[in-house]
Design a protein around this motif. Structure first.
Motif, PDB file in Angstrom:
ATOM      1  N   ARG A  25       2.211   1.473   2.966  1.00 47.86           N
ATOM      2  CA  ARG A  25       1.088   0.799   3.835  1.00 47.86           C
ATOM      3  C   ARG A  25       0.913   1.895   5.070  1.00 47.86           C
ATOM      4  N   GLU A  26      -0.090   2.116   5.444  1.00 48.85           N
ATOM      5  CA  GLU A  26      -0.513   2.977   6.481  1.00 48.85           C
ATOM      6  C   GLU A  26      -0.138   2.146   7.794  1.00 48.85           C
ATOM      7  N   ASP A  27       0.590   3.204   8.304  1.00 47.47           N
ATOM      8  CA  ASP A  27       1.482   2.844   9.936  1.00 47.47           C
ATOM      9  C   ASP A  27       1.045   4.022  10.747  1.00 47.47           C
ATOM     10  N   LYS A  28       0.199   3.631  11.912  1.00 48.72           N
ATOM     11  CA  LYS A  28      -0.133   4.852  12.955  1.00 48.72           C
ATOM     12  C   LYS A  28       0.900   5.023  13.755  1.00 48.72           C
ATOM     13  N   LYS A  32       3.999  10.156   8.591  1.00 46.61           N
ATOM     14  CA  LYS A  32       4.048  10.227   7.062  1.00 46.61           C
ATOM     15  C   LYS A  32       4.922  11.026   6.706  1.00 46.61           C
ATOM     16  N   TYR A  34       5.502  12.490   2.716  1.00 46.80           N
ATOM     17  CA  TYR A  34       5.338  12.363   1.300  1.00 46.80           C
ATOM     18  C   TYR A  34       6.181  13.115   0.564  1.00 46.80           C
ATOM     19  N   ASN A  71       7.168   6.846   7.414  1.00 49.59           N
ATOM     20  CA  ASN A  71       6.555   6.108   6.431  1.00 49.59           C
ATOM     21  C   ASN A  71       6.246   6.826   5.175  1.00 49.59           C
ATOM     22  N   ASP A 501      -4.917   8.475  -3.920  1.00 55.12           N
ATOM     23  CA  ASP A 501      -6.175   7.771  -3.906  1.00 55.12           C
ATOM     24  C   ASP A 501      -6.550   7.350  -5.528  1.00 55.12           C
ATOM     25  N   LYS A 513      -8.606  10.635   3.430  1.00 53.90           N
ATOM     26  CA  LYS A 513      -7.331  10.238   2.908  1.00 53.90           C
ATOM     27  C   LYS A 513      -6.312  11.220   2.579  1.00 53.90           C
ATOM     28  N   LYS A 516      -5.046  13.641   5.273  1.00 52.32           N
ATOM     29  CA  LYS A 516      -4.265  12.874   6.242  1.00 52.32           C
ATOM     30  C   LYS A 516      -2.868  12.962   5.392  1.00 52.32           C
ATOM     31  N   MET A 517      -2.595  12.677   4.158  1.00 50.51           N
ATOM     32  CA  MET A 517      -1.434  12.426   3.647  1.00 50.51           C
ATOM     33  C   MET A 517      -1.032  13.761   2.919  1.00 50.51           C
TER      34      MET A 517
END
Length: 812
Positions: A25-28, A32, A34, A71, A501, A513, A516-517
């Motif tokens: 889940r996105e969490d500002k 992140k 990966y 995250n 995605d 997206k 960002k990831m």
């Protein structure tokens, strides 16, 4: 009964799935991370120990990072197209799609039984139309941007697999999949222009946190070299050709020229008198691999074309030969032969009695291949090294006979495959419009199910009239589809983008997206993909960036290669050797946590090693011991044995706790899992020593116990959750913070030192860690055992090594 094992595994896997604790889940508020393991190919129906060694320890690393506040995004999928499924189908009659999907279903169950944090909501399967639609989209983008093209070229052909192979898929002259010797064949094929990115692919390696060996392999494969291009005119013909050389300072010694057999100029240069001999030689050369042809130990062969060239620096007329030790894929496919200063040229010249003339000083015998002063070179005599090369090149440039040149070993990526089980290439051929790319709105070009795919050297799709016949996207007239499929490395060259995605039906991925990831923060997989998958993925990332789809330069920031798990006999596992290890039987017996911990403790992660049944039994005994300690601690904390006093024993336990947290954190971060678990064994020993005490500091024990559960949990996730709840805690242990430590706790009030007499240990005593050398000496000499040993003897010297030992030298 142990509270770890298969039942505990299943219990917690269901709880995790129902609660969604590992869903991304996105969490500002969190950074992140990966984390990605190279996805597996479902060629077999079950996971093997190698899959486990890739996925299990990496999952433990990711769990630790989750507890450290990241995250974590950790997806999983399947690299599902390819030759193994097709060959299995040919052998058994089971359709590749049927066998592949069945294998995927089985492997999904096994991967879930592993208990990893995989985000199954983001799964990708490369043989599914909703994935390969976008693989075809990638082809279209490359085509529209001039990075995909078709040409006739000599290619590597595997007679067994009946398909073309990229250069990277040929190992020691053989097919990397089946081991059959590879031959050369002229075919019209599709290529990706990876060479346009050669410089960037080379230079950007410096900023990557990758194993140096892998970066060196890519540097070597790209093979950038600086030299000169030299133009030679063909004597008595209106023809010229260029030669690339890194030793233009030897040009005066060029006594003949050699063309690769595949070079397009050879038929034109061959005289009628020599034609039969040259053509026979070319056919013979096609049967040799590039590796064999370049071997220094192989006897050099060649044939004279009948034509001559003019050496541009001295006007000398020199013969033009064809020789299979020259490769058409390197430089221009032509070499100027300087036999006095090159080993291969020297052997060739000796065999065919061609002139050998020294033009570089140095060495007692020929060939002399080092840098030296030019000689027998006219106005350039006495020059050497870079100055010599620059002066000769400048002389050639002024006469339009040469120039500075950068050359590369890297060749464009050959992506055509004459097989069925792959993504169809989205191109049609129209008699009116010619070669036409399929419009994006018409993708995917679907792979038909009912196709005869027995290999006969032709593309199976060419046998399907339904697939082959279509209409032209431009004029609407009759057209035929491209019958080749894409190399499966195209599918894996971009999968790390689709994960983020994966349900997007409108585009391959949403730019916002992805940017960002990506890039992937930690990538883990085998080193065998150094110059294939890893190089291709880097190229695709850079190409998509230049098209405006991405805002980053590299796909994988940090890369770790796991080692290889061998059979108990120390050999690579194979069914024919009967030395394969199936994880399932061990998981049924011990549970997945013990299996995972053995893989981490029994081997260096980067090296691997031979499987040992005794090794896994040893780890099971350790987990038993840990469990007994936890039960005993629970009983202690419910008893009245509490003391508020902070005694030496309590301080010692806090020391081992801090030391373990520090060691596990540092070692696991570097994926040195074996030493991380060894640290936890030290804390287990300290707890085993502390538990039998008559009184315990409950506050200290509670802290150490909670820290230990959180340390252990990533390495034994199901067991960790069970123990966490055994002590009455709520929620998942993986939502807890990774334990920290106080640096002050790492400083002991007392330390144990050994006391030696004449180098032999006689006693061990505890001393204040702050004691001076004089105080340490006094304490050692005052010890009762030492007094007895030194009584009546002459103490010659006392040597103090602070914090470790005291050595007393005596006589008498």
């Amino acid at each position: 009964m142990a509270i770890y094992g298969k039942q505990t595994d299943q219990k917690w896997q269901k709880i995790w799935e129902d609660s969604g604790v590992f869903k991304f889940r996105e969490d500002k508020d969190k950074e992140k991370l990966y984390v990605l393991e190279m996805f597996s190919y479902p060629s077999g129906s079950k996971l093997h120990a190698g899959h486990w060694f890739n996925y299990g320890p990496t999952d433990s690393w990711a769990r630790m990072k989750k507890m450290q506040g990241y995250n974590v995004f950790q997806p999983m999928g399947f690299d599902a197209f390819g030759l193994p499924a097709e060959n299995f189908a040919i052998k058994t009659g089971i359709h590749p799609m049927d066998s592949t999907l069945k294998n995927i279903e089985t492997m999904e169950v096994q991967l879930k039984a592993m208990g990893a944090m995989f985000n199954w909501d983001h799964e990708v399967v490369t043989c599914a139309p909703d994935y390969y639609k976008w693989t075809q989209w990638l082809f279209v983008q490359l085509y529209k941007n001039g990075l995909a093209y078709r040409k006739n070229a000599p290619v590597n052909w595997c007679p067994s697999c009946n398909t073309v192979l990229a250069n990277e898929q040929v190992l020691d002259g053989a097919c990397e999949r089946c081991g059959t010797p590879v031959i050369k064949k002229d075919l019209t094929q599709w290529f990706f222009s990876i060479t346009k990115y050669a410089d960037e692919l080379l230079e950007d390696l410096e900023g990557l946190d990758w194993p140096e060996k892998t970066k060196s392999m890519q540097r070597h494969w790209i093979g950038r070299s600086y030299g000169s291009s030299v133009k030679f005119k063909v004597d008595q013909k209106d023809l010229e050709f260029e030669v690339f050389t890194t030793r233009v300072d030897t040009l005066y010694g060029a006594s003949y020229v050699v063309f690769a057999p595949e070079n397009a100029m050879v038929p034109t240069l061959t005289t009628e008198a020599q034609r039969a001999e040259v053509e026979a030689y070319i056919e013979q050369a096609k049967m040799q691999s590039d590796i064999d042809r370049q071997s220094l130990s192989r006897e050099k062969t060649g044939v004279f074309t009948g034509s001559y060239a003019v050496n541009p620096i001295n006007g000398r007329i020199i013969p033009i030969w064809v020789g299979d030790y020259v490769l058409n894929t390197y430089g221009t496919g032509i070499v100027m032969a300087v036999p006095a200063h090159d080993e291969r040229d020297f052997e060739f010249a000796k065999k065919y009695d061609l002139p050998i003339e020294r033009v570089i000083e140095g060495g007692e015998s020929l060939p002399y291949t080092e840098i030296g002063k030019m000689m027998n070179s006219g106005e350039f005599d006495g020059l050497m090294g870079e100055e010599a090369k620059e002066k000769v090149t400048l002389w050639l440039e002024e006469r339009n006979s040469g120039s500075l040149k950068v050359n590369y070993r890297l060749r464009d990526w050959l992506v055509s495959r004459q097989r069925y089980w792959g993504a169809p290439i989205p191109i049609v051929y129209c008699n009116h419009c010619g070669e036409v790319v399929v419009e994006e709105k018409d993708l995917p070009v679907t792979l038909p199910y009912d196709v005869e795919f027995a290999p006969d050297g032709k593309s199976p799709l060419a046998k399907s009239e339904e697939f082959l016949n279509t209409t032209c996207p431009k004029c609407g007239g009759h057209a035929t589809r491209e019958a080749d499929t894409l190399d499966t490395f195209v599918c894996s060259s971009w999968y790390y983008l689709r994960y983020v995605d994966n349900k997007n039906e409108e585009e391959a991925f949403d730019k916002e997206k992805i940017n960002k990831m990506l890039p992937v923060d930690k990538y883990v997989g085998g080193p065998e993909h150094a110059v294939m998958h890893l190089l291709y993925a880097r190229f695709v990332t850079k190409a998509l960036r230049d098209m405006g789809f991405l805002s980053f330069d590299e796909p994988f920031k940090s890369l770790t290669h796991q080692g290889l798990i061998l059979g108990p006999d120390g050999q690579k596992m194979s069914k024919s050797k009967g030395n394969t290890i199936s994880p399932d039987e061990y998981i049924n017996q011990y549970g997945s946590d013990v299996f995972r911990m053995y893989l981490m403790f029994g081997f260096s992660y980067a090296e691997g090693g031979a499987w040992s049944d005794e090794g896994i039994r040893s780890v099971a005994r350790f987990v038993d011991r840990v469990e007994r300690n936890f039960h005993n601690i629970k009983d202690i904390l419910q008893s009245s044995s509490n003391t508020d006093e902070l005694r030496t024993e309590d301080k010692d336990l806090l020391y081992w706790n801090a030391n373990t947290i520090k060691g596990v954190s540092e070692d696991a971060e570097k994926m040195q899992f074996n030493t991380a678990i060894a640290r936890m064994m030290e804390l287990t020993n300290a707890l085993t020593k502390y538990i039998p005490l008559k009184a315990h500091n409950h506050k200290v024990l509670e802290k150490v116990n909670a820290d230990f559960i959180r340390l252990l949990a990533p390495f034994a996730p199901h067991f960790g959750e069970e123990i966490w709840h055994l002590f009455g805690n709520e929620g998942s242990v993986f939502d807890e913070a990774w334990p920290g430590y106080d640096e002050k706790a790492l400083v002991k009030d007392e330390v144990e030192i050994a006391i030696q007499i004449n180098g032999k240990i006689k006693e061990r005593i505890m001393i204040p860690s702050s004691a001076t050398d004089v105080e340490i000496q006094e304490l050692a000499l005052a010890d009762a055992t030492i007094r007895k040993e030194t009584e009546g003897k002459n103490i010659v010297k006392v040597i103090v090594i602070k914090g470790r030992l005291v050595n007393i030298v005596v006589k008498g």
